[in-house]
Scaffold this motif. Structure first.
Motif, short mmCIF file in Angstrom:
data_model
loop_
_atom_site.label_atom_id
_atom_site.label_comp_id
_atom_site.label_asym_id
_atom_site.label_seq_id
_atom_site.Cartn_x
_atom_site.Cartn_y
_atom_site.Cartn_z
N ALA A 210 52.11 21.66 -9.77
CA ALA A 210 51.26 21.58 -10.99
C ALA A 210 52.40 21.66 -12.14
O ALA A 210 52.19 20.85 -12.94
N LEU A 211 53.53 22.16 -11.87
CA LEU A 211 54.73 22.16 -13.10
C LEU A 211 55.07 20.49 -13.02
O LEU A 211 55.15 20.08 -14.24
N ALA A 212 55.15 19.93 -11.94
CA ALA A 212 55.44 18.31 -12.31
C ALA A 212 54.45 17.54 -12.69
O ALA A 212 54.73 16.46 -13.47
N GLU A 213 52.98 17.92 -12.52
CA GLU A 213 51.97 17.17 -13.21
C GLU A 213 51.99 17.51 -14.63
O GLU A 213 51.63 16.49 -15.33
N TYR A 214 51.97 18.96 -15.21
CA TYR A 214 51.92 19.10 -16.44
C TYR A 214 52.89 19.49 -17.39
O TYR A 214 52.84 18.99 -18.66
N VAL A 215 54.06 19.80 -16.93
CA VAL A 215 55.08 19.97 -17.70
C VAL A 215 56.49 19.51 -16.87
O VAL A 215 57.20 20.46 -16.49
N PRO A 216 56.53 18.15 -16.54
CA PRO A 216 57.68 17.53 -15.78
C PRO A 216 59.14 18.12 -16.33
O PRO A 216 60.07 18.14 -15.51
N GLU A 217 59.13 18.22 -17.56
CA GLU A 217 60.43 18.49 -18.12
C GLU A 217 60.99 19.83 -17.69
O GLU A 217 62.07 19.89 -17.55
N VAL A 218 60.18 20.71 -17.76
CA VAL A 218 60.28 22.01 -17.19
C VAL A 218 60.96 22.18 -15.87
O VAL A 218 62.04 22.73 -15.60
N LEU A 219 60.05 21.52 -14.81
CA LEU A 219 60.45 21.44 -13.56
C LEU A 219 61.93 20.97 -13.31
O LEU A 219 62.78 20.99 -12.78
N GLU A 220 62.14 19.61 -14.07
CA GLU A 220 63.39 18.86 -13.98
C GLU A 220 64.68 19.75 -14.35
O GLU A 220 65.60 19.86 -13.78
N SER A 250 54.94 29.45 -22.00
CA SER A 250 54.44 30.41 -21.10
C SER A 250 53.87 29.64 -20.14
O SER A 250 53.44 28.63 -20.17
N ILE A 251 53.58 30.32 -19.15
CA ILE A 251 53.07 29.72 -17.76
C ILE A 251 51.51 29.48 -17.97
O ILE A 251 50.93 28.41 -17.53
N ASP A 252 50.96 30.29 -19.13
CA ASP A 252 49.70 30.12 -19.39
C ASP A 252 49.26 28.83 -19.99
O ASP A 252 48.47 27.95 -19.75
N TYR A 253 50.25 28.41 -21.04
CA TYR A 253 50.17 27.29 -21.90
C TYR A 253 50.53 26.01 -20.87
O TYR A 253 50.02 24.87 -20.88
N ALA A 254 51.54 26.18 -20.02
CA ALA A 254 51.97 25.14 -19.03
C ALA A 254 51.31 24.59 -18.15
O ALA A 254 50.99 23.41 -18.04
N MET A 256 48.47 27.07 -16.29
CA MET A 256 47.08 27.75 -16.34
C MET A 256 45.87 27.15 -17.06
O MET A 256 44.74 26.99 -16.68
N GLU A 257 46.11 26.88 -18.47
CA GLU A 257 45.24 26.21 -19.17
C GLU A 257 44.68 24.78 -18.96
O GLU A 257 43.84 24.31 -19.48
N ARG A 258 45.62 24.07 -18.03
CA ARG A 258 45.43 22.80 -17.91
C ARG A 258 45.12 22.36 -16.43
O ARG A 258 44.40 21.44 -16.18
N ALA A 259 45.39 23.30 -15.32
CA ALA A 259 44.97 22.88 -14.07
C ALA A 259 43.47 23.32 -13.84
O ALA A 259 42.89 23.92 -14.51
N SER A 260 42.97 22.47 -12.78
CA SER A 260 41.38 22.64 -12.58
C SER A 260 41.24 23.52 -11.42
O SER A 260 40.30 24.27 -11.38
N LYS A 261 42.12 23.67 -10.37
CA LYS A 261 41.78 24.65 -9.28
C LYS A 261 42.58 26.16 -9.75
O LYS A 261 43.34 26.65 -9.04
N VAL A 262 41.83 26.68 -10.49
CA VAL A 262 42.47 28.10 -10.99
C VAL A 262 41.16 29.20 -10.81
O VAL A 262 40.18 29.02 -11.30
N ALA A 263 41.69 30.18 -10.25
CA ALA A 263 40.52 31.17 -9.99
C ALA A 263 41.07 32.34 -10.54
O ALA A 263 42.10 32.84 -10.49
N VAL A 264 40.05 33.40 -11.01
CA VAL A 264 40.39 34.61 -11.43
C VAL A 264 39.69 35.88 -10.33
O VAL A 264 38.63 35.70 -10.01
#
Length: 472
Positions: A210-220, A250-254, A256-264
């Motif tokens: 998920a990090l690689a897809e939405y915030v690759p800079e953070v992961l790298e 935050s992980i929420d912005y990076a 949680m708010e973008r991924a599709s397979k998120v459950a509560v």
């Protein structure tokens, strides 16, 4: 394998004057005498399948965290990732996931939780974690939602959608930042919103993808940070050169708010982030007039007040709805309705470079503690306690001389070219410019009184030559 990841970095500025930069919210004692960090460790160590706990914290808090863990009765091992600069939850979770995957494999399940939240009912908590773990194994990114009891404006909210099988979890529709009162009331009326508890569960593989897809800079940057860090020794100190360049997100912005397979998952356990003195007050039993006291207080014609004082009597006459928190060097008096505004005091203190924003009279160090007893123009008096086997650095001061008087224990002292043992009721004088070191070779705490004199007595007037805690 389930690996709890304790994120211990919040300043807790709304709990000033007890929570400060050098002794933050996770380390402050609750009315029952235990800290939030202790409670978090015990809660996670009791979960099925847990043999190790990974803690992500600032390098400055490592020794204090280690001391807290050593004093807490658990049967788990500990590993640490130490930041030299804070960069929010997404970069911290990125390095934790990469580190855990390298050590335990990419299928390891991570339970990420703050160090400074209070959770009741261990059985209910464990059940919710089991549900979350099962979903995480199947590729879900899981968060925990607390049923709102009031239209709280200090929490984020999660809107839940369709149910996911018979797990009791729901697919997340959206995350909402802290709302105004009218919006919060609307959320409660709709019935499908929960408070965001800030607890997450996923496999290392899932969150890395998920990090690689939405915030690759953070992961790298996280990869470069770990590559530049010595990951073969404990604790792992994260390389500042790369980590400091990571986005503050935050992980929420990076994710949680973008991924599709998120459950509560429903957090049916008692939960509080202890985000204000009003929340802290709820931990103390009230009297017939709604007053709550932690310490010693004498109240006359007082109603709905919270009084906390560790060292002296507080008297209140004819007061209503007040928060009074007394420490040796700072006193907070606020109306209950303004509890969230305490952080503005801290902001102002920092703007004025006031020491009360960062330091208590009692300061923790890797070797023990020191307490400032008295200070004035060109002098300062401290009580220094050194743990058995511990040692201060070999150091020198440019602007001050020091006189050490041993109160109890035995002191092993380096003073210039001399090395000597000093017993109780004996002393030594250290002129400015002399290399010196204080060590406790005994089995009990060493207690000394230090009298400083000189033109400048700031803590930054220290030149370290050798230090067993890596502070040179």
């Amino acid at each position: 394998m389930l690996l709890p990841v304790i994120m211990s970095g919040g300043a807790g500025s709304r709990l000033w004057p007890v929570s400060r930069e050098t002794l933050t919210k996770p380390f402050i004692e609750l009315p029952d005498g235990r800290t939030l960090l202790q409670k978090t460790l015990q809660r996670t160590a009791c979960l099925d399948g847990v043999s190790e706990v990974l803690t992500v914290t600032n390098k400055e808090y490592y020794f204090l965290t280690r001391d807290v863990y050593e004093a807490t009765d658990t049967n788990v091992s500990h590993s640490y990732l130490l930041e030299t600069i804070g960069r929010n939850t997404a970069p911290a979770i990125a390095v934790a996931a990469l580190h855990a995957a390298a050590k335990h494999g990419e299928d390891v399940v991570l339970l990420v939780m703050p160090a400074d939240h209070l959770i009741g009912n261990q059985k209910v908590f464990s059940k919710a974690v089991t549900v979350a773990t099962d979903m995480a194994v199947n590729g879900w990114i899981v968060t925990f939602g607390v049923e709102p009891s009031t239209p709280e404006t200090g929490y984020g909210y999660i809107e839940g959608g369709e149910s996911i099988g018979d797990s009791g979890a729901r697919r997340v529709v959206r995350f909402v930042e802290k709302p105004d009162l009218e919006t919060a009331e609307k959320y409660i009326a709709l019935g499908r919103f929960t408070w965001n508890a800030g607890i997450f569960c996923f496999t290392a593989k899932t969150i890395i993808a998920a990090l690689a897809e939405y915030v690759p800079e953070v992961l790298e940057i996280a990869k470069k940070t770990l590559a530049s860090s010595d990951s073969k020794t404990e604790p792992v100190v994260l390389g500042e050169e790369h980590f400091a360049s990571s986005p503050d997100i935050s992980i929420d912005y990076a994710v949680m708010e973008r991924a599709s397979k998120v459950a509560v998952v429903a957090a049916d356990f008692d939960w509080s982030d202890i985000g204000s003195w009003s929340a802290m007050a709820e931990l103390v039993q009230s009297d017939e007039r709604g007053n709550r006291v932690n310490g010693e207080a004498l109240l006359v014609d007082a109603n709905n007040c919270y009084i906390q004082s560790d060292s002296r009597l507080v008297a209140g006459i004819g007061i209503d709805n007040l928060l009074v928190v007394d420490t040796p060097d700072a006193l907070l008096v606020a109306h209950h309705s303004r509890a969230q505004d305490v952080k503005t005091v801290v902001k102002q203190l920092k703007l004025e470079s006031h020491s009360a924003a960062n330091y208590h009279r009692k300061v923790h160090r890797p070797w023990g503690t020191y307490t400032v007893l008295e200070e004035g123009a060109n002098f300062k008096i401290k009580c220094i306690k050194v743990k058995p086997g511990a040692s201060l650095s070999l150091q020198m001061h440019h602007h001050r001389s020091e006189h050490w008087v041993v109160v109890s224990g035995i002191a092993k002292v380096v003073n210039g070219e001399r090395e000597l043992l000093i017993n109780a009721n004996e002393s030594t004088y250290i002129p400015a410019g002399h290399k010196h070191r204080l060590e406790n070779p005994g089995l009990l705490d060493l207690v000394i009184i230090e009298v400083q004199s000189g033109e400048y007595l700031g803590e930054d007037d220290i030149v370290r030559f050798q230090d067993i805690y890596g502070r040179t």
